[in-house]
Scaffold this active site. Structure first.
Site, PDB file in Angstrom:
ATOM      1  N   TYR A   1     -11.285  -6.546   9.288  1.00 57.07           N
ATOM      2  CA  TYR A   1     -10.584  -5.381   8.795  1.00 57.07           C
ATOM      3  C   TYR A   1      -8.888  -5.543   9.006  1.00 57.07           C
ATOM      4  O   TYR A   1      -8.450  -4.945  10.171  1.00 57.07           O
ATOM      5  CB  TYR A   1     -11.069  -4.097   9.102  1.00 57.07           C
ATOM      6  CG  TYR A   1     -12.451  -3.825   9.005  1.00 57.07           C
ATOM      7  CD1 TYR A   1     -13.096  -4.451   8.093  1.00 57.07           C
ATOM      8  CD2 TYR A   1     -13.312  -3.111   9.979  1.00 57.07           C
ATOM      9  CE1 TYR A   1     -14.426  -4.445   7.903  1.00 57.07           C
ATOM     10  CE2 TYR A   1     -14.627  -3.020   9.746  1.00 57.07           C
ATOM     11  CZ  TYR A   1     -15.379  -3.484   8.647  1.00 57.07           C
ATOM     12  OH  TYR A   1     -16.550  -3.485   8.469  1.00 57.07           O
ATOM     13  N   GLY A   2      -8.046  -6.122   8.286  1.00 59.31           N
ATOM     14  CA  GLY A   2      -6.599  -6.077   8.319  1.00 59.31           C
ATOM     15  C   GLY A   2      -6.326  -7.123   9.361  1.00 59.31           C
ATOM     16  O   GLY A   2      -5.209  -7.152  10.144  1.00 59.31           O
TER      17      GLY A   2
END
Length: 106
Positions: A67-68
Site C-alpha cells: 500500500y503505497g
C-alpha cells in the site's frame, strides 16, 4: 458525536484470535488509504481517522508494504504513536512478500 454515541461505540465486541490470547475488535481498520492508494491523505486526516477508529473501540489495524510502497505502514505507525496509547492496546497486522516493485518472500 455525543457522549452516548461515543460510549456505545466503545462497546465494540472483541474476539480471541485462536489461542494467542489476543483479543481483536470484530471490526478492523484497513489502512490502505493511508498509503495514498485511493488519493492523497494528509497526515492530519490519517491521524484523525486512526484516532476515531481507536476511540470507537477498534484495536485491530491492517496494512501492507504494498500500500503505497510502505507508506501505509509508516503513516499508520506514526498515527498510532500519536495516540499515546500503550503498545499492547492495539494489534497491527501486515502482509509480507508483495511490494510495489514485485514479490520478495525472503
Amino acid at each position: 458525536m455525543c457522549e452516548s454515541e461515543r460510549r456505545e461505540l466503545r462497546e465494540m465486541e472483541l474476539r480471541e484470535l485462536g489461542r494467542t490470547g489476543l483479543k481483536l475488535s470484530t471490526v478492523g481498520f484497513g489502512a490502505s488509504p493511508l498509503g495514498n492508494v485511493f488519493g492523497d491523505v494528509s497526515e492530519e486526516q490519517a491521524n484523525a481517522s486512526v484516532r476515531l477508529a481507536f476511540q470507537s473501540g477498534i484495536n485491530f489495524f491492517d496494512t501492507s508494504p504494498y500500500y503505497g510502497g510502505t507508506l501505509s505502514e509508516k503513516v499508520l505507525g506514526k498515527a498510532l504513536k500519536a495516540l499515546g496509547a500503550p503498545r499492547n492496546s492495539y494489534v497491527v497486522a501486515t502482509k509480507c512478500g508483495r511490494y510495489k516493485e514485485g514479490f520478495d518472500f525472503s
